[in-house]
Design a protein around this motif. Structure first.
Motif, PDB file in Angstrom:
ATOM      1  N   GLY A 154       0.425   5.963   0.647  1.00  0.00           N
ATOM      2  CA  GLY A 154       0.721   6.490  -0.645  1.00  0.00           C
ATOM      3  C   GLY A 154       0.113   5.646  -1.771  1.00  0.00           C
ATOM      4  O   GLY A 154      -0.795   4.888  -1.543  1.00  0.00           O
ATOM      5  N   GLU A 155       0.639   5.820  -2.937  1.00  0.00           N
ATOM      6  CA  GLU A 155       0.141   5.023  -4.055  1.00  0.00           C
ATOM      7  C   GLU A 155       1.229   4.022  -4.471  1.00  0.00           C
ATOM      8  O   GLU A 155       2.233   4.415  -5.067  1.00  0.00           O
ATOM      9  CB  GLU A 155      -0.259   5.937  -5.223  1.00  0.00           C
ATOM     10  N   THR A 195       0.834  -1.189   0.000  1.00  0.00           N
ATOM     11  CA  THR A 195       0.000   0.000   0.000  1.00  0.00           C
ATOM     12  C   THR A 195       0.875   1.248   0.000  1.00  0.00           C
ATOM     13  O   THR A 195       2.051   1.196  -0.330  1.00  0.00           O
ATOM     14  CB  THR A 195      -0.986  -0.073   1.201  1.00  0.00           C
ATOM     15  N   MET A 236      -2.576   9.081   7.211  1.00  0.00           N
ATOM     16  CA  MET A 236      -2.784   7.769   6.580  1.00  0.00           C
ATOM     17  C   MET A 236      -1.804   7.515   5.435  1.00  0.00           C
ATOM     18  O   MET A 236      -1.245   6.417   5.316  1.00  0.00           O
ATOM     19  CB  MET A 236      -4.216   7.733   6.054  1.00  0.00           C
ATOM     20  N   GLU A 290     -15.744   3.599   7.114  1.00  0.00           N
ATOM     21  CA  GLU A 290     -16.027   4.846   7.841  1.00  0.00           C
ATOM     22  C   GLU A 290     -14.798   5.753   7.797  1.00  0.00           C
ATOM     23  O   GLU A 290     -13.663   5.270   7.951  1.00  0.00           O
ATOM     24  CB  GLU A 290     -16.334   4.541   9.318  1.00  0.00           C
ATOM     25  N   THR A 298      -3.275  -2.455  -2.387  1.00  0.00           N
ATOM     26  CA  THR A 298      -4.317  -1.438  -2.269  1.00  0.00           C
ATOM     27  C   THR A 298      -3.887  -0.243  -3.109  1.00  0.00           C
ATOM     28  O   THR A 298      -2.812   0.313  -2.885  1.00  0.00           O
ATOM     29  CB  THR A 298      -4.510  -1.004  -0.803  1.00  0.00           C
ATOM     30  N   THR A 299      -4.724   0.143  -4.064  1.00  0.00           N
ATOM     31  CA  THR A 299      -4.308   1.132  -5.054  1.00  0.00           C
ATOM     32  C   THR A 299      -5.465   2.036  -5.439  1.00  0.00           C
ATOM     33  O   THR A 299      -6.628   1.646  -5.284  1.00  0.00           O
ATOM     34  CB  THR A 299      -3.767   0.417  -6.320  1.00  0.00           C
TER      35      THR A 299
END
Ligand code: SAM
Length: 329
Positions: free
Chosen positions: A69-70, A67, A324, A189, A96-97
């Protein structure tokens, strides 16, 4: 094993490959971006590979989620994936992108051993997407999701954060779209992890509200707890199933008691919780010539002190210093 004093064992490693991102989602980053980590502070590909090897072969990690960042912005991604999936025992892998560029790289990632992806998608309306992500890239994201499915990176899971009066009315449309395309949608959420500290409890869309909005158009039935396991998403069968929708109620329905996650930041710090206020520095140990056993020992000690819960609902809660994007979501 990576055990804590509350009986939980961390087996799922989230590896942040960069703190940079090509979107500026309002609930994550300010429009101008952030001060990115300087290159010398970032782990090199070899350092990441070594830590993953220690996690998998010495500490019981059996699942790795890349994950940021990108993460697609990390040049060495394919090589890192190939190293991780060549380990024995072979860990499960996911990415995760935001999906931008994924249509071009999905086949290569699958070839390198990636099992599946989570793509973030908050709106199907180009203007609303742009309002939330501050970039006009909706088509790229939808193409990325389709490219991932074509390359066999399945199930394609979709993450959505609902923001009041911006995209909250789209919950049923997003679910319909995902059902039609065979994607598994999960609503998350909004959490107090934005760099601007703009999160407010009284404006966040709660899990109850998400379920109310969906229930107006779909019949939802809660799946058994066994199907959830340690996954953050509560699953609901849609219109009798077998398709499901997930709701990740991190704030109003915390699931810390079943947490099996541990995080490695792009600059080599172990965090035992998204909301931890302390980190353990593996990068220094690596660069000072620490042995595998010394690194494993520090990693075990970092997980051992994991708190029972994230504390968002405690009056004394303080948002972590890093947002995050710099922790790795
Ligand atoms: N760039 C990748 C992406 O877009 O998925 C990976 C990193 S991003 C930080 C990971 C996930 O965290 C995304 O699904 C994003 O929507 C979510 N996220 C970011 N900030 C959040 C917040 N304050 N509350 C809840 N989810 C958040």
């Amino acid at each position: 094993m990576l055990a804590d004093s509350y009986g939980r064992v961390a087996t799922d490693l989230r590896v942040s490959l960069t703190d940079r991102c090509n979107l500026r989602c309002t609930y994550c980053m300010p429009p101008e971006g952030l001060d990115w980590l300087p290159k010398p502070e970032l782990l090199t590909d070899d350092e990441i590979n070594r830590l993953i090897r220690i996690g998998v072969t010495m500490l019981g990690i059996d699942e790795i989620r890349f994950t940021g960042g990108e993460p697609l912005l990390r040049r060495g991604l394919v090589g890192i994936l190939a190293e991780a999936t060549a380990l024995s025992p072979r860990p499960k892998t996911a990415l995760t992108t935001n999906g931008i560029g994924l249509s071009r790289t999905a086949a290569q990632l699958a070839e390198a051993g990636l099992d599946r992806v989570n793509v973030s998608l908050d709106s199907l309306r180009p203007d609303v997407f742009e309002q939330l992500a501050r970039r006009r890239r909706l088509d790229d994201v939808l193409e990325g999701m389709a490219g991932a499915a074509d390359a066999g990176l399945t199930p394609v899971k979709v993450n959505t954060v609902l923001m009041r009066d911006i995209n909250d009315v789209e919950a049923p449309d997003l679910l319909r779209y995902c059902l039609e395309h065979g994607y598994q949608l999960r609503f998350i959420e909004q959490m107090p992890l934005d760099a601007q500290h703009g999160w407010r409890r009284d404006t966040m869309i709660t899990a109850d509200e998400i379920l109310d909005r969906l229930s107006a158009e779909f019949d939802l039935r809660a799946a058994d707890d066994e199907e959830r396991g340690s996954a953050p998403a509560e699953l609901f069968y849609v219109d009798g199933g077998p398709e499901t929708v997930g709701v990740i109620g991190s704030v109003t329905r915390p699931f810390c008691g079943a947490c099996d996650r541990v995080r490695l930041t792009a600059d080599g710090q172990i965090r035992n919780c998204l909301f931890a206020r302390e980190e353990s520095d593996l990068r220094s140990l690596l660069r000072e010539g620490g042995t595998d056993e010394e690194i494993a020992k520090r990693w075990r000690a970092a997980v051992a002190t994991k708190l029972p819960g994230h504390g968002i609902n405690d009056p004394s809660f303080l948002q972590p210093a890093r947002p995050m994007s710099a922790i790795g979501g």
